[in-house]
Motif scaffolding. Structure first.
Motif, PDB file in Angstrom:
ATOM      1  N   ALA A 146      23.730  29.600  29.252  1.00  0.00           N
ATOM      2  CA  ALA A 146      24.841  30.171  29.517  1.00  0.00           C
ATOM      3  C   ALA A 146      23.953  31.140  30.981  1.00  0.00           C
ATOM      4  CB  ALA A 146      25.994  30.696  29.393  1.00  0.00           C
ATOM      5  N   ARG A 147      24.710  30.498  32.528  1.00  0.00           N
ATOM      6  CA  ARG A 147      24.417  31.276  33.123  1.00  0.00           C
ATOM      7  C   ARG A 147      24.962  32.578  33.289  1.00  0.00           C
ATOM      8  NH1 ARG A 147      25.176  26.775  37.532  1.00  0.00           N
ATOM      9  NH2 ARG A 147      26.836  26.375  36.221  1.00  0.00           N
ATOM     10  N   VAL A 148      26.707  32.895  33.757  1.00  0.00           N
ATOM     11  CA  VAL A 148      27.066  34.337  33.312  1.00  0.00           C
ATOM     12  C   VAL A 148      27.904  34.010  32.237  1.00  0.00           C
ATOM     13  CG1 VAL A 148      28.874  34.820  34.651  1.00  0.00           C
ATOM     14  CG2 VAL A 148      27.438  33.681  35.588  1.00  0.00           C
ATOM     15  N   SER A 149      27.782  35.848  31.680  1.00  0.00           N
ATOM     16  CA  SER A 149      28.288  35.337  30.622  1.00  0.00           C
ATOM     17  C   SER A 149      30.381  35.559  30.451  1.00  0.00           C
ATOM     18  CB  SER A 149      28.498  36.657  29.985  1.00  0.00           C
ATOM     19  OG  SER A 149      28.583  37.604  30.377  1.00  0.00           O
ATOM     20  N   LEU A 150      30.500  34.768  29.147  1.00  0.00           N
ATOM     21  CA  LEU A 150      32.206  35.181  29.628  1.00  0.00           C
ATOM     22  C   LEU A 150      32.753  36.227  29.519  1.00  0.00           C
ATOM     23  CD1 LEU A 150      34.573  33.373  29.794  1.00  0.00           C
ATOM     24  CD2 LEU A 150      34.772  33.747  27.265  1.00  0.00           C
ATOM     25  N   ARG A 151      32.502  37.120  29.520  1.00  0.00           N
ATOM     26  CA  ARG A 151      32.391  38.787  29.531  1.00  0.00           C
ATOM     27  C   ARG A 151      32.897  38.639  31.132  1.00  0.00           C
ATOM     28  NH1 ARG A 151      32.353  42.860  26.048  1.00  0.00           N
ATOM     29  NH2 ARG A 151      31.712  41.531  24.328  1.00  0.00           N
ATOM     30  N   SER A 152      31.846  38.631  31.390  1.00  0.00           N
ATOM     31  CA  SER A 152      31.425  38.553  33.324  1.00  0.00           C
ATOM     32  C   SER A 152      32.155  37.844  33.800  1.00  0.00           C
ATOM     33  CB  SER A 152      30.019  38.589  33.469  1.00  0.00           C
ATOM     34  OG  SER A 152      28.816  39.604  33.073  1.00  0.00           O
ATOM     35  N   ALA A 153      32.251  37.110  33.442  1.00  0.00           N
ATOM     36  CA  ALA A 153      33.305  35.401  34.214  1.00  0.00           C
ATOM     37  C   ALA A 153      34.839  36.508  33.997  1.00  0.00           C
ATOM     38  CB  ALA A 153      34.314  35.005  33.917  1.00  0.00           C
ATOM     39  N   VAL A 154      35.347  37.341  33.087  1.00  0.00           N
ATOM     40  CA  VAL A 154      36.832  37.560  33.182  1.00  0.00           C
ATOM     41  C   VAL A 154      37.689  39.071  33.717  1.00  0.00           C
ATOM     42  CG1 VAL A 154      38.333  38.809  31.724  1.00  0.00           C
ATOM     43  CG2 VAL A 154      36.866  36.986  30.312  1.00  0.00           C
ATOM     44  N   VAL A 155      35.931  39.969  33.896  1.00  0.00           N
ATOM     45  CA  VAL A 155      35.918  41.154  34.737  1.00  0.00           C
ATOM     46  C   VAL A 155      35.429  40.705  36.380  1.00  0.00           C
ATOM     47  CG1 VAL A 155      33.980  42.716  35.247  1.00  0.00           C
ATOM     48  CG2 VAL A 155      34.158  42.459  32.555  1.00  0.00           C
ATOM     49  N   ARG A 156      35.431  39.629  36.379  1.00  0.00           N
ATOM     50  CA  ARG A 156      35.218  39.387  38.233  1.00  0.00           C
ATOM     51  C   ARG A 156      36.610  38.950  37.974  1.00  0.00           C
ATOM     52  NH1 ARG A 156      29.819  35.699  38.878  1.00  0.00           N
ATOM     53  NH2 ARG A 156      28.461  36.954  38.343  1.00  0.00           N
ATOM     54  N   SER A 157      37.089  38.142  37.793  1.00  0.00           N
ATOM     55  CA  SER A 157      38.338  37.237  37.724  1.00  0.00           C
ATOM     56  C   SER A 157      39.305  38.580  37.985  1.00  0.00           C
ATOM     57  CB  SER A 157      39.098  36.763  36.156  1.00  0.00           C
ATOM     58  OG  SER A 157      37.752  35.679  36.379  1.00  0.00           O
ATOM     59  N   ARG A 158      39.236  39.905  37.002  1.00  0.00           N
ATOM     60  CA  ARG A 158      40.551  40.669  37.137  1.00  0.00           C
ATOM     61  C   ARG A 158      40.166  41.892  38.221  1.00  0.00           C
ATOM     62  NH1 ARG A 158      40.819  42.556  30.913  1.00  0.00           N
ATOM     63  NH2 ARG A 158      41.389  41.530  28.971  1.00  0.00           N
ATOM     64  N   ARG A 159      39.098  41.676  39.177  1.00  0.00           N
ATOM     65  CA  ARG A 159      38.882  42.514  40.000  1.00  0.00           C
ATOM     66  C   ARG A 159      39.513  41.433  41.685  1.00  0.00           C
ATOM     67  NH1 ARG A 159      32.407  42.616  39.951  1.00  0.00           N
ATOM     68  NH2 ARG A 159      32.854  44.579  38.561  1.00  0.00           N
ATOM     69  N   ILE A 160      40.571  40.365  41.491  1.00  0.00           N
ATOM     70  CA  ILE A 160      41.127  39.553  42.216  1.00  0.00           C
ATOM     71  C   ILE A 160      41.970  38.845  41.830  1.00  0.00           C
ATOM     72  CG2 ILE A 160      38.796  38.791  43.205  1.00  0.00           C
ATOM     73  CD1 ILE A 160      39.089  35.919  41.756  1.00  0.00           C
ATOM     74  N   ASN A 161      42.359  39.186  40.880  1.00  0.00           N
ATOM     75  CA  ASN A 161      44.180  38.805  40.034  1.00  0.00           C
ATOM     76  C   ASN A 161      44.329  39.235  38.306  1.00  0.00           C
ATOM     77  OD1 ASN A 161      45.844  36.634  39.835  1.00  0.00           O
ATOM     78  ND2 ASN A 161      45.119  34.930  38.939  1.00  0.00           N
ATOM     79  N   GLU A 162      45.036  39.659  38.520  1.00  0.00           N
ATOM     80  CA  GLU A 162      45.924  39.878  37.118  1.00  0.00           C
ATOM     81  C   GLU A 162      46.134  38.995  36.313  1.00  0.00           C
ATOM     82  OE1 GLU A 162      45.761  42.702  33.879  1.00  0.00           O
ATOM     83  OE2 GLU A 162      45.533  43.667  35.910  1.00  0.00           O
ATOM     84  N   LEU A 163      44.868  38.568  34.841  1.00  0.00           N
ATOM     85  CA  LEU A 163      45.525  37.854  34.463  1.00  0.00           C
ATOM     86  C   LEU A 163      46.168  37.998  33.028  1.00  0.00           C
ATOM     87  CD1 LEU A 163      42.019  36.952  32.715  1.00  0.00           C
ATOM     88  CD2 LEU A 163      42.654  35.279  34.296  1.00  0.00           C
ATOM     89  N   GLU A 164      47.904  37.343  33.277  1.00  0.00           N
ATOM     90  CA  GLU A 164      48.888  37.207  32.881  1.00  0.00           C
ATOM     91  C   GLU A 164      48.622  36.421  31.533  1.00  0.00           C
ATOM     92  OE1 GLU A 164      52.120  36.708  34.886  1.00  0.00           O
ATOM     93  OE2 GLU A 164      51.477  37.413  36.992  1.00  0.00           O
ATOM     94  N   ASP A 165      49.522  37.573  30.235  1.00  0.00           N
ATOM     95  CA  ASP A 165      49.322  36.710  29.144  1.00  0.00           C
ATOM     96  C   ASP A 165      50.524  35.599  28.857  1.00  0.00           C
ATOM     97  OD1 ASP A 165      48.004  38.718  27.824  1.00  0.00           O
ATOM     98  OD2 ASP A 165      49.550  39.567  27.015  1.00  0.00           O
ATOM     99  N   ALA A 166      49.786  33.972  28.829  1.00  0.00           N
ATOM    100  CA  ALA A 166      50.353  32.912  29.342  1.00  0.00           C
ATOM    101  C   ALA A 166      51.087  32.797  28.037  1.00  0.00           C
ATOM    102  CB  ALA A 166      49.419  31.770  28.648  1.00  0.00           C
ATOM    103  N   VAL A 167      52.848  32.097  28.028  1.00  0.00           N
ATOM    104  CA  VAL A 167      53.597  32.099  27.555  1.00  0.00           C
ATOM    105  C   VAL A 167      54.130  30.222  27.303  1.00  0.00           C
ATOM    106  CG1 VAL A 167      54.317  34.410  27.656  1.00  0.00           C
ATOM    107  CG2 VAL A 167      55.222  32.231  29.217  1.00  0.00           C
TER     108      VAL A 167
END
Length: 367
Positions: free
Chosen positions: A329-350
């Motif tokens: 994998a080119r980018v780890s999922l952990r790194s992608a989640v960290v990047r996502s949280r910098r630009i957009n809060e991930l809300e718990d899905a309902v």
């Protein structure tokens, strides 16, 4: 006896020449391939012999716990393949809660996402075949059970390989230095009144001495005239279950979920030793990733089976699992989640829509 040895030899030759059946790939050589979503997922988490290796039983006191855990694991398994979940036909007869399990996942059954594999395609012929293998069992699970309509409606797939032949080959190699049975001959010999070479020959010839019975621990004890200790039985049962799983995973080119909250259920399989060309996928690791993405509670709760199929069908979701489990994998999922949280809060899905938004947000950071 000679005929049985011929069968054993044929199984050995088939195993040693498996590369000819797999486009030149030598599956006996150690190799760890990258996670591939085009492979099915093999359901081992309801297997009675595998569970017994970990002190669990699909009967009695553990039955409800095993059923509920298996349903939650199946939610993960559905998300980790673009094809199907595969189980051996033996579950229909040997797992008491399996009819209820199928009812709970009936949408997967009707959609063809669940596939049953057997050496023969006709369910009644299969039952007769297995009844012979369990002919000396105190309670033969194949002697009287009639298959229900749902069980007959499942997609059946023939399996060309033989677990018994593969186990026979691995049984012999287990006596080699540093093998699974290293020291077993000496251990059993301490309680044997005859010559050591007699018990050694007897132990080596166990697969032939079974005379066509299923290769399971309780039948093996019947052909060994020495009571096995708890430790010896445990070693034998673990080796048998691991060999069984390897045989199925190789034949079906399947992946398998392991490392659950209630038990590991890998039976000691190791990539560097067992020559993987499939992946063992950690359920704990996947659950943690679902928490990162904000969809864990939804996946294990409100999501229907159809919702899970819709979620896994997203190309973005496939990218998330590849980032988590693929070694290249080119980018780890952990790194992608960290990047996502910098630009957009991930809300718990309902609901499905929010789950899809979260998945899309994280996937956009994998590029």
């Amino acid at each position: 006896m000679a005929a049985r040895r011929d069968v054993y030899g044929a199984g050995r030759d088939l195993y040693l020449n498996v590369s000819a059946m797999n486009g030149g790939e030598d599956l006996s050589l150690p190799h760890m391939s990258s996670y591939d979503r085009s492979r099915p997922v093999f359901i081992q988490y309801l297997n009675p012999e595998v569970l017994a290796c970990y002190g669990l039983s699909c009967r009695g006191v553990h039955s409800e716990r095993i059923l509920r855990a298996s349903l939650q694991i199946t939610r993960l398994a559905v998300l980790l393949t673009d094809t199907s979940l595969i189980f051996p036909a033996s579950y229909i007869f040997e797992v008491p809660c399996f009819s209820e399990f199928l009812r709970e996942i009936s949408p997967l059954v009707s959609s063809g996402a669940i596939v049953c594999v057997a050496p023969v395609i006709d369910p009644d012929a299969y039952r007769e075949l297995k009844a012979e293998e369990y002919r000396r069992d105190a309670v033969n699970p194949y002697s009287s059970k009639a298959m229900r309509e749902m069980e007959r409606s499942i997609a059946w797939q023939p399996r060309l390989g033989s677990s018994s032949a593969d186990i026979g080959v691995l049984w012999e190699s287990a006596f080699e230095k540093d093998g699974d049975f290293s020291g077993l001959v000496e251990s059993v010999s301490a309680r044997w009144t005859g010559r050591q070479d007699e018990i050694e020959e007897l132990l080596h010839s166990v697969p032939q001495r079974l005379d066509g019975q299923a290769v399971v621990g309780r039948f093996i004890q019947q052909v060994i005239p020495v009571e096995l200790s708890a430790r010896e039985s445990s070693r034998i049962n673990m080796m048998l279950s691991r060999s069984y799983l390897l045989s199925y995973l190789r034949d079906l080119r399947a992946n398998m979920l392991v490392d659950f909250d209630h038990s590991d259920l890998s039976c000691g399989m190791l990539p560097e030793r067992d020559g993987f060309r499939f992946s063992l996928l950690s359920a704990r690791k996947f659950d943690l990733a679902l928490q990162w993405v904000g969809i864990h509670a939804y996946v294990h709760g409100a999501a229907t089976w159809h919702h899970l199929i819709s979620l896994r069908s997203m190309p973005e979701f496939g990218e998330l699992t590849l980032a988590l489990f693929a070694h290249n994998a080119r980018v780890s999922l952990r790194s992608a989640v960290v990047r996502s949280r910098r630009i957009n809060e991930l809300e718990d899905a309902v609901d499905l829509a929010q789950a899809q938004r979260n998945v899309g947000t994280v996937a956009s950071q994998l590029c």
